[in-house]
Enzyme design. Sequence first.
Site, mmCIF file in Angstrom:
data_model
loop_
_atom_site.group_PDB
_atom_site.id
_atom_site.type_symbol
_atom_site.label_atom_id
_atom_site.label_comp_id
_atom_site.label_asym_id
_atom_site.label_seq_id
_atom_site.Cartn_x
_atom_site.Cartn_y
_atom_site.Cartn_z
ATOM 1 N N ARG A 136 70.017 19.221 25.406
ATOM 2 C CA ARG A 136 70.458 20.433 24.774
ATOM 3 C C ARG A 136 70.266 21.427 24.318
ATOM 4 N NH1 ARG A 136 68.634 23.500 20.014
ATOM 5 N NH2 ARG A 136 66.859 22.494 19.224
ATOM 6 N N ARG A 159 52.554 14.913 33.629
ATOM 7 C CA ARG A 159 53.330 15.807 34.345
ATOM 8 C C ARG A 159 51.890 16.440 34.661
ATOM 9 N NH1 ARG A 159 54.499 16.687 39.270
ATOM 10 N NH2 ARG A 159 54.777 19.282 38.773
ATOM 11 N N ARG A 174 54.347 30.124 35.161
ATOM 12 C CA ARG A 174 54.404 31.555 34.368
ATOM 13 C C ARG A 174 53.468 32.335 34.603
ATOM 14 N NH1 ARG A 174 55.076 28.471 27.579
ATOM 15 N NH2 ARG A 174 53.841 27.115 28.174
ATOM 16 N N GLU A 181 49.891 29.432 35.748
ATOM 17 C CA GLU A 181 50.011 27.762 35.394
ATOM 18 C C GLU A 181 50.451 26.920 36.325
ATOM 19 O OE1 GLU A 181 52.478 25.540 31.807
ATOM 20 O OE2 GLU A 181 51.084 26.947 30.799
ATOM 21 N N ASP A 208 54.564 19.531 19.071
ATOM 22 C CA ASP A 208 54.919 20.618 18.941
ATOM 23 C C ASP A 208 53.472 20.471 17.766
ATOM 24 O OD1 ASP A 208 56.776 22.044 20.373
ATOM 25 O OD2 ASP A 208 57.879 21.600 18.477
#
Length: 380
Positions: free
Chosen positions: A180, A257, A288, A308, A358
């Site tokens: 989403r 990754r 970023r 990064e 998270d």
Amino acid sequence: MIKDSKEERREYDYLIVGAGLFGSVFAHEMTKRKKKCLVIDRRNHLGGNVYCEHIEGIEVHKYGAHIFHTNDKKIWDYVNQFTSFNNYINSPLSFSKGKLYNLPFNMNTFYQLWGVKTPAEAKRIINKQIETYGTKSPENLEEQALSLVGKDIYDTLIKEYTEKQWGRKAVELPAFIIKRLPVRFTFDNNYFNDRYQGIPKGGYNTIINGLLEGIETRTGVDFFEERSVLEALAKKVVYTGKIDEFFGFKYGALEYRSLRFEHEILNTDNYQGNAVVNYNDKTYDYTRIIEHKHFDFGKQDKTVITKEYPEAWTLKKEAYYPVNDHKNQEIFKKYKEASMCLENIIFGGRLAEYRYYDMHQIIASSLTKVNQVLQKETIG
């Protein structure tokens, strides 16, 4: 149950491999219950990826930006027992094709893209583009994104960033990576919708140090180099590293990754005016730039920034994001089944579970695991 005499003589109840949030919470909770724990970590510091380094009076997030957020008051209260949090609100920017855009996608973004001022105008543009470019059965990430937000948002703020992040063309990435894309028709730059959000005062080390206070820790210790000796020290092992490595990669290596971080001290008090600025264009190798002082509203004379860089992963590099495609999930299932056959080994955390967490989720997962282990011991 008759206990093995060797188990009775072991020095520790738990050897915890990995001093990140999962391992630290587990050690803290078990120590409160009079269990003796030893925590080891391969790195030369505690804290895993939330570790902060104090540079020029600034708490530098050594392994990328970590903003704590949760809707769970119990988890919020749990971390606040170790330190208080500031009122930082994550409001990142994205630099694309010479312009800055607000994130997440909201009315500020739509005004910057199209000059629209009302939700009705923005909805008309997005819906028309979805109708024109979208598909009912997306087969890759590009088709999925076009079906969710249309062409302008995708081309300007998603496509090149995502391709840099994953090292593959968007049409080669599976659609499920983007389940989403939140679109807000309000002028709200708060990236998270959670009730509780902030940065711990003094950095994340204050939480880790609080969790591990009074617990024996050893850093710079490679579990696999001293495996037999270390396993013999404790009745049970809590393993938070890569699950495939634990089993000697016998079913194959799981893919990730990786990231590379370049830290710079700059002789200026303010480099970019925001904690996080994404660089969407492929002309920039990094995704970023983080300016750490803004996490703490710092007023120091100098600043520290971190670029990064996403990288292809190898066994010698740090594993950050699991590649949860069908092939890797099938391999993980085999390791998961093998792990369930080991009575005295407890697996937990993002690497052992091959999933993204998270911070609030990893704390909750560790607390749940503690309760499960204690219930099992009571029954046993």
